[in-house]
Write an enzyme that holds these catalytic residues in place. Structure first.
Site, PDB file in Angstrom:
ATOM      1  N   VAL A  71      44.807  35.456  37.277  1.00 31.01           N
ATOM      2  CA  VAL A  71      43.743  35.090  38.213  1.00 31.01           C
ATOM      3  C   VAL A  71      43.450  33.608  38.020  1.00 31.01           C
ATOM      4  CG1 VAL A  71      41.364  35.502  38.940  1.00 31.01           C
ATOM      5  CG2 VAL A  71      42.760  37.408  38.106  1.00 31.01           C
ATOM      6  N   CYS A  72      43.688  32.827  39.052  1.00 35.99           N
ATOM      7  CA  CYS A  72      43.499  31.378  38.970  1.00 35.99           C
ATOM      8  C   CYS A  72      42.083  31.005  39.388  1.00 35.99           C
ATOM      9  CB  CYS A  72      44.512  30.658  39.861  1.00 35.99           C
ATOM     10  SG  CYS A  72      46.209  30.828  39.299  1.00 35.99           S
TER      11      CYS A  72
END
Length: 449
Positions: A92-93
């Site tokens: 998850v960026c």
């Protein structure tokens, strides 16, 4: 520091579990508070609408000085990238997680917490996720607009296929799903005493803390899912391949083909399986009653208390056991005087699982009511007190409160009856049409009672 960290984590989880946020849920095993599962329900009017997206949150010993790590687990075993910022690998960026460079002030701080992380992830599930990719924020060329439409279309399809249908098939053990759970809910051997103390190693047991929640929400949103499929069938053809986006790589993409005909058949099969579960519960309940199981005794006691409370109060409502089974109740609701429900007499069936309250009751209006909080199949949308899940009376009170609320706050997540919801929250003329249809259902209830 470690003890303070655990206290902080436990407090944050407790606050999330107590609130009535319809889009977020968290859970952890008692033995491991640092490893948390989180569920985000996709926002309304986005391609993620009412999908079930799960994440694994791992808190380090330096939390909250350092952010936890978050991994998406709704990825079709690492084969589906649901968002430019949510990779097929589960990465998850987000700048607050330190997994993406952000603007000054967007990095992690101890003032943030689990809820702010989940809300940030949910914000990625936007109406146009194409713009989440760095460098594509203002992409408005003709090919970009075409790509945006194609990207939304395939996310919508995979949200239904992977996050909703596949998940429910796994929960229900429906053949053909990618993973079949060993014991589908509601299909226990009647010879097993539910009260037997059996030593089970937690680590060896599949842990699905959101199973019951997802089943209930599926029933809420079933008509919305079908409507999505109906509209999508007009836009794409079965067998049409997904278009790969310019920012998608070989091992980090969303590939596949549209097949809404198959999805519709599968989603109807899931609905049929869910509708069959309460009848299985009734059979299990009859067996549990004969054995005087703890749940059976508890439900019988609550039934007597509630029946007596109705007699003592001015409330005209009534409850009865079906065939003497404490796991199946019939509630008769009488509409409140001086409201649009005045004079109505509605029969409501309440089915309890032998695993109550871990599995919450399934409730269905047997008498049709046209109401924005009652689905077309009779499933009510109501909010039981999360701290009193075992209290049947508060379930009944919450249902009645949902029916009689004359000034509800608009919330698209309560959209369980598409026609009624649209009319209720529409123009003044549409509200009048809604009121007329509600009154007609009240009148029919008197005629049919």
């Amino acid at each position: 520091m470690a003890d303070q960290s655990i206290i902080r984590i436990t407090k944050e989880i407790g606050e999330l579990q107590k609130n009535t946020n319809l889009s977020l849920a968290v859970a952890f095993r008692d033995r491991d508070v640092r490893n948390v599962k989180a569920l985000i329900i996709g926002p309304h009017e986005t391609p993620y609408e009412f999908g079930f997206f799960e994440f694994a949150v791992k808190f380090n010993k330096e939390y909250p000085r350092k952010s936890p790590s978050v991994t998406g687990t709704t990825t079709n075993s690492g084969r589906c990238r649901f968002n430019p910022n949510i990779y097929a690998s589960g990465k998850v960026c987000l700048s607050i997680l330190g997994t993406w460079r952000g603007e000054r002030g967007e990095e992690w701080s101890p003032a943030q917490g689990l809820e702010s992380i989940l809300v940030s992830i949910q914000s990625l599930m936007s109406a146009n996720p194409y713009e989440n990719e760095p460098g594509f924020e203002d992409a408005n060329e003709s090919h970009d607009k075409k790509n945006q439409k194609e990207y939304i279309a395939k996310i919508r399809h995979e949200t239904l296929r992977i996050s909703i249908i596949q998940r429910l098939e796994e929960y229900l053990g429906i053949p053909g799903s990618s993973v079949a759970l060993p014991v589908p809910s509601g299909q226990y051997d009647f010879e097993v005493d539910m009260d037997d103390d059996i030593e089970i190693d937690d680590a060896s047991v599949p842990w699905e803390p959101f199973k019951d929640l997802c089943k209930h929400r599926f029933l809420w949103y079933y008509d919305s899912y079908l409507e999505t499929i109906k509209k999508a069938k007009e836009e794409v053809k079965d067998g049409q391949p997904f278009v790969r986006m310019p920012f998608e790589g070989t091992s980090n993409t969303m590939d596949g083909k549209f097949n809404y005909t198959e999805l519709e058949a599968r989603i109807r099969q899931v609905k049929a399986a869910l509708d069959a579960e309460p009848e299985k519960w009734a059979l299990e309940g009859a067996s549990a009653k004969m054995k005087d199981s703890t749940v059976a005794v508890n439900l019988a006691r609550q039934f007597e208390q509630i029946k007596e409370s109705f007699k003592r109060s001015e409330e005209p409502h009534n409850i009865e056991l079906v065939d003497g089974n404490p796991f199946v109740w019939h509630l008769t609701y009488f509409g409140r005087p001086m409201t649009n429900l005045d004079g109505g007499m509605f029969r409501i069936k309440i089915n309890f699982s032998p695993r109550f309250p871990e599995e919450q009751p399934r409730i269905k209006f047997l008498t049709p009511m046209f109401h924005h909080r009652i689905a077309a199949d009779g499933t009510p949308c109501y909010f039981p007190n999360p701290n009193r899940r075992e209290d049947v009376k508060q379930h009944i009170e919450a249902i009645i409160a949902a029916l009689e609320d004359e000034e509800p706050k608009y919330d698209p997540r309560t959209q369980v009856n598409l026609e009624a919801h649209k009319l209720y929250w529409g123009s003044a003329d549409e509200r009048k049409i809604y009121n007329r249809q509600l009154r007609r259902s009240v009148q029919r209830s008197m005629e049919d009672f």
